[in-house]
Enzyme design. Structure first.
Site, PDB file in Angstrom:
ATOM      1  CD  GLU A  58      -3.065  -0.303   0.027  1.00  0.00           C
ATOM      2  OE1 GLU A  58      -3.089   0.317  -1.153  1.00  0.00           O
ATOM      3  OE2 GLU A  58      -3.918  -1.114   0.420  1.00  0.00           O
ATOM      4  N   GLY A  85     -12.820   3.625  -1.577  1.00  0.00           N
ATOM      5  CA  GLY A  85     -11.320   3.024  -1.519  1.00  0.00           C
ATOM      6  C   GLY A  85     -11.445   1.762  -2.190  1.00  0.00           C
ATOM      7  CB  SER A 144     -15.716   4.056  -7.471  1.00  0.00           C
ATOM      8  OG  SER A 144     -15.206   5.312  -6.746  1.00  0.00           O
ATOM      9  CB  SER A 145     -11.887   7.593  -9.493  1.00  0.00           C
ATOM     10  OG  SER A 145     -10.997   7.178  -8.364  1.00  0.00           O
ATOM     11  CG  ASP A 177      -6.311   2.322  -7.509  1.00  0.00           C
ATOM     12  OD1 ASP A 177      -5.518   1.618  -6.715  1.00  0.00           O
ATOM     13  OD2 ASP A 177      -6.725   3.485  -6.923  1.00  0.00           O
TER      14      ASP A 177
HETATM   15  C1  GLA Z   1      -4.981   5.027  -4.293  1.00  0.00           C
HETATM   16  C2  GLA Z   1      -4.373   5.405  -5.287  1.00  0.00           C
HETATM   17  C3  GLA Z   1      -3.470   3.979  -5.862  1.00  0.00           C
HETATM   18  C4  GLA Z   1      -2.490   3.717  -4.650  1.00  0.00           C
HETATM   19  C5  GLA Z   1      -3.498   3.529  -3.303  1.00  0.00           C
HETATM   20  C6  GLA Z   1      -2.594   3.108  -2.199  1.00  0.00           C
HETATM   21  O1  GLA Z   1      -5.734   3.697  -4.470  1.00  0.00           O
HETATM   22  O2  GLA Z   1      -5.149   5.416  -6.561  1.00  0.00           O
HETATM   23  O3  GLA Z   1      -2.500   4.456  -6.901  1.00  0.00           O
HETATM   24  O4  GLA Z   1      -1.375   4.773  -4.190  1.00  0.00           O
HETATM   25  O5  GLA Z   1      -4.241   4.785  -2.952  1.00  0.00           O
HETATM   26  O6  GLA Z   1      -1.972   2.118  -2.323  1.00  0.00           O
END
Ligand code: GLA
Length: 386
Positions: free
Chosen positions: A35, A125, A128-129, A173
């Site tokens: 993370e 978290g 969704s984006s 993501d």
């Molecule tokens: C968000 C960001 C990712 C990543 C996570 C944390 O989801 O979009 O790029 O940095 O936080 O791991």
């Protein structure tokens, strides 16, 4: 094919008075471990989930981009022009940013009628984006036969998030929701973009997603703050270390060079990043060996580091993970995604799952004052045409 949760084809017809041409779907994701290290050139281990965003779409001949969504009341209708800029904080900035990015890359598009629907908790978290960006890019690519690969769709979507939306996110993501595979975890090196799939087999266990239902206010600005802090720590370490990313540094060189940072906050950030990248390596070995118990311990360690060193958790996510540690059938848990609210994940014995939901819900309600949402998640495929 997915069971489409509401009759979105019919809804499209009601709203645009014509038939839809296609329905596309892009899932959300959870990150198993790794993370806040994608933007530090680290290794991450996300997988796509079964919930996501649907896009019902048809070309039009009147040179308009029309955006509607079943989840939000705001709609937009824009004349076709060669570039766009962000409109306040509206949801349609995401697909608009993608259209803008395609124009910037020299692609020719015609007008489109678009209806979106998400069964993914929004701003929780679960990406969704990234999901709305990637589903739009995938649809443009398919409708206009543009031959953009799924990896490039992910890269273009990240660019939109960075430049059009203004969040300095990494590639995790967009990559996960684009490239996900059923029952597989992705091991992605965010520096080289090398990736591998391997089976995420949780025999006897459920991958639980727990939505803290905490509003992620200020999450974007806090996220950008962490991004900047990592850049500052790297700059100081680079005075003596020949590295491109924080994740190029191992514990040993960090220990012998941390005096260069001389700032307790930046040191903590770097400690999280470097240790988390190391944990991903250990987690990969554990999964390969089918050792879920060790994997679970690494999840707890990851959470602790995000809480103490990176400071992106919060009392809601901590309450969830603290409960998990006391629950017999749970072998690991951590916050997932950017943090500051949003979701946690946990590995829970199948036969204990119902008890887990009941007890966690009760305990969280007492501590936090409202209920979380807990569900068992399947690991699914990435973006697709339905
Ligand atoms: C968000 C960001 C990712 C990543 C996570 C944390 O989801 O979009 O790029 O940095 O936080 O791991």
């Amino acid at each position: 094919m997915n069971d489409i949760p509401v009759n979105i084809r019919e809804e499209f017809k009601n709203r645009f008075h014509r038939e839809a041409e296609h329905i596309f779907f892009c899932p959300g994701r959870v990150n198993l471990i790794g993370e806040h290290i994608d933007y530090n050139g680290g290794n991450v281990m996300p997988c796509a989930i079964s919930l996501g965003i649907y896009l019902v779409i048809a070309k039009n001949t009147d040179k308009r981009f029309r955006f509607q969504c079943l989840n939000f009341p705001e709609t937009a209708e824009l004349h076709l022009q060669s570039s766009y800029s962000k409109a306040d904080k509206n949801w349609f900035n995401y697909p608009l940013g993608i259209i803008n990015e395609f124009f910037k890359n020299g692609y020719t598009l015609s007008g489109l009628d678009m209806l979106f629907y998400g069964n993914l908790p929004i701003s929780a978290g679960l990406s969704s984006s990234a999901s709305i960006e990637v589903v739009t890019a995938f649809a443009l690519n398919a409708l206009f036969h543009l031959d953009v690969s799924k990896v490039d769709i992910a890269l273009m979507s990240k660019k939109v998030e960075n430049e059009f939306i203004g969040v300095n996110c990494g590639i995790m993501d967009q990559f996960a929701v684009s490239m996900g595979q059923k029952n597989k975890a992705i091991l992605l090196n965010c520096d080289t973009m090398d990736y591998r799939y391997f089976p995420f087999e949780t025999d006897g266990y459920v991958l639980a997603i727990i939505n803290s239902n905490k509003q992620r206010t200020l999450a974007d600005s806090k996220y950008n703050e962490r991004f900047t802090e990592c850049g500052a720590a790297l700059k100081l370490l680079k005075k003596e270390l020949d590295v491109q990313n924080l994740c190029d540094i191992d514990f040993h060189s960090f220990e012998s060079h941390r005096y260069l940072i001389n700032n307790p906050v930046l040191e903590k950030r770097a400690l999280h990043v470097i240790s988390e990248n190391f944990r991903v390596g250990e987690a990969t070995d554990a999964l390969k060996a089918g050792d879920l118990t060790s994997f679970g311990k690494l999840m707890y360690a990851s959470h602790q580091s995000l809480k103490d060193w990176y400071e992106v958790s919060g009392k809601e996510l901590d309450a969830i993970v603290d409960f998990c540690k006391t629950f017999d059938g749970c072998i690991g848990a951590r916050m997932t995604g950017a943090g500051f609210g949003g979701c946690a994940i946990a590995l829970v014995k199948k036969e204990s799952f119902d008890d887990f939901v009941t007890q966690l819900t009760a305990c969280y309600k007492i501590k936090i004052g409202y209920k979380p949402e807990v569900f068992a998640s399947a690991v699914g495929d990435g973006v697709r045409n339905l």
